[in-house]
Design an enzyme around this catalytic site. Structure first.
Site, PDB file in Angstrom:
ATOM      1  N   CYS A  84      -7.268  -0.721   8.709  1.00 48.23           N
ATOM      2  CA  CYS A  84      -6.301   0.332   8.386  1.00 48.23           C
ATOM      3  C   CYS A  84      -5.757   0.852   9.708  1.00 48.23           C
ATOM      4  O   CYS A  84      -6.515   1.365  10.537  1.00 48.23           O
ATOM      5  CB  CYS A  84      -6.959   1.453   7.590  1.00 48.23           C
ATOM      6  SG  CYS A  84      -5.834   2.833   7.263  1.00 48.23           S
TER       7      CYS A  84
ATOM      8  N   CYS B  79       0.203  23.009   3.959  1.00 48.21           N
ATOM      9  CA  CYS B  79       0.273  21.540   3.919  1.00 48.21           C
ATOM     10  C   CYS B  79       1.315  21.060   2.909  1.00 48.21           C
ATOM     11  O   CYS B  79       1.427  19.859   2.666  1.00 48.21           O
ATOM     12  CB  CYS B  79      -1.102  20.946   3.597  1.00 48.21           C
ATOM     13  SG  CYS B  79      -1.774  21.461   2.010  1.00 48.21           S
TER      14      CYS B  79
ATOM     15  N   CYS C 183       0.841  -1.200   0.000  1.00 51.20           N
ATOM     16  CA  CYS C 183       0.000   0.000   0.000  1.00 51.20           C
ATOM     17  C   CYS C 183       0.876   1.248   0.000  1.00 51.20           C
ATOM     18  O   CYS C 183       1.924   1.279   0.631  1.00 51.20           O
ATOM     19  CB  CYS C 183      -0.896  -0.031   1.237  1.00 51.20           C
ATOM     20  SG  CYS C 183      -1.876   1.454   1.493  1.00 51.20           S
TER      21      CYS C 183
END
Length: 405
Positions: A147, A363, A72
């Protein structure tokens, strides 16, 4: 297979080595490790490799808790302990800032997250015969049972769906949860006929809202979250920080930097659903929030009513264009732009306004340094505080204080 010695990490937390003087990037590796790799991408100036065998491990390496880590692409740092990941992110911030600025200013220590696992309040799952995440750089789906960076309630809902639901004609599932109210929302994106009644009977005891595409089929239209004592609505399309506890720390730093008084007029640019502006309203004379997304502004106005705030107004439209036509004379400007940073017109208008204080919430470090290089001609850059908003990933949020020269 090729042997490579990893020398350092890049800003995406990939290992960097060389093969015949050509750079090769190897994800999920650490400095000083010796690894066997397969080359998966060959470019003129660099290559990308996939780890096939660990020959010499770094002392910082640990066994990742997540069984999907090596497939992932969601996390980059589960193979080191949390303190090491913070150090790596601090180095990333220091490196980017120091390489891009001659002017020196204080870079504070990164603000750690009290929860570095099971923190995310939103996930987007892909569906195609199974439910999970895309395998890194592919369209094939890794089935996920848990998760390790998302809220336990989201994992519980995921498993209720996975164990009991017919997922034919579902292409995507979005699950949102609220840390402080316990509410949750699920959105099914579909490609054909879908029996909403079966889903309602399956999930109604566990969720607050169920949407099928854009249609509310069960429960409340929005869920709510609480940040620093203020309530906020979250709708299916709302942007909301995915780490609730860290969002409180991030916004508190921004408010402390703004250092408002009841005489200050505050401009909140790229205000989204009004989180920073509403929090600022308690200490300012007046707040004006501007955001391009009309849906976000609708939510901002509902959040204004929900919190009974009277000294704030929200406007929908392009930030630069609205400022260009306005006569705002704020003493403080707070900006929280998307990853692309400030557009050129917005920067021009901020320079024209020339507030006493400018607080930049970012960000993306690269667009931040681009914008700060322009703004530093007119403002002193006083201080930057990095915040670990996304533990286990390579991302870093930052708050910067600027003062008019």
């Amino acid at each position: 297979m090729v042997k490579v010695r990893i020398k350092r990490l890049d800003h995406q937390m990939r290992g960097i080595g060389t093969i015949e003087n050509k750079i090769v990037f190897v994800p999920k590796t650490l400095p000083e490790e010796l690894v066997d790799i397969n080359i998966v991408l060959e470019k003129k100036k660099f290559s990308e490799g996939a780890l096939t065998k660990m020959l010499e491990k770094s002392s910082a390496r640990k066994e990742p808790i997540c069984p999907y880590f090596f497939e992932c692409g969601g996390c980059q740092l589960l193979h080191v302990d949390y303190e090491t990941s913070l150090n790596l992110k601090q180095e990333k911030v220091n490196d980017i800032i120091n390489k891009n600025f001659q002017q020196k200013f204080e870079i504070k220590n990164i603000v750690s997250s009290d929860e570095n696992l099971f923190y995310r309040n939103k996930i987007t799952l892909q569906v195609n015969g199974t439910i999970g995440y895309f395998k890194e750089k592919t369209n094939s789906i890794i089935q996920v049972d848990c998760c390790y960076i998302c809220d336990p309630k989201i994992n519980f809902i995921l498993n209720v769906i996975k164990d009991n639901m017919n997922i034919n004609n579902v292409i995507q599932i979005i699950i949102r949860s609220s840390k402080n109210t316990g509410e949750s929302m699920i959105i099914f994106k579909t490609s054909g006929p879908f029996d909403a009644n079966k889903i309602i009977s399956l999930l109604k005891d566990y969720v607050t809202s169920i949407y099928v595409d854009d249609t509310l089929v069960f429960g409340a239209e929005k869920i709510t979250e609480i940040l620093l004592g203020y309530k906020f609505y979250i709708s299916p399309q709302s942007f909301f920080q995915v780490n609730t506890l860290q969002a409180e720390k991030l916004y508190q730093i921004a408010l402390n930097y703004a250092d408002m008084t009841k005489e200050d007029i505050v401009l909140d640019l790229y205000c989204g659903t009004g989180t920073i502006g509403l929090l600022a309203s308690q200490n300012a004379e007046k707040v004006i929030g501007i955001e391009l997304n009309k849906e976000a502004i609708r939510d901002a106005n509902k959040n204004k009513e929900l919190n009974r705030v009277t000294n704030i107004n929200f406007y929908a439209g392009d930030v630069g264009k609205i400022l260009n036509k306005s006569q705002y004379k704020p003493t403080i400007v707070i900006v929280d732009p998307p990853r692309a940073g400030l557009d050129s017109l917005a920067i021009e208008e901020i320079i024209k306004i020339m507030p006493e204080t400018l607080v930049y919430v970012s960000c993306d470090l690269m667009t931040l340094v681009r914008d700060l290089n322009i703004l530093s001609k007119y403002f002193n850059i006083c201080e930057l505080t990095p915040v670990d908003m996304f533990p286990q990933t390579s991302h870093v949020e930052s708050v910067v204080l600027l003062k008019k020269k």
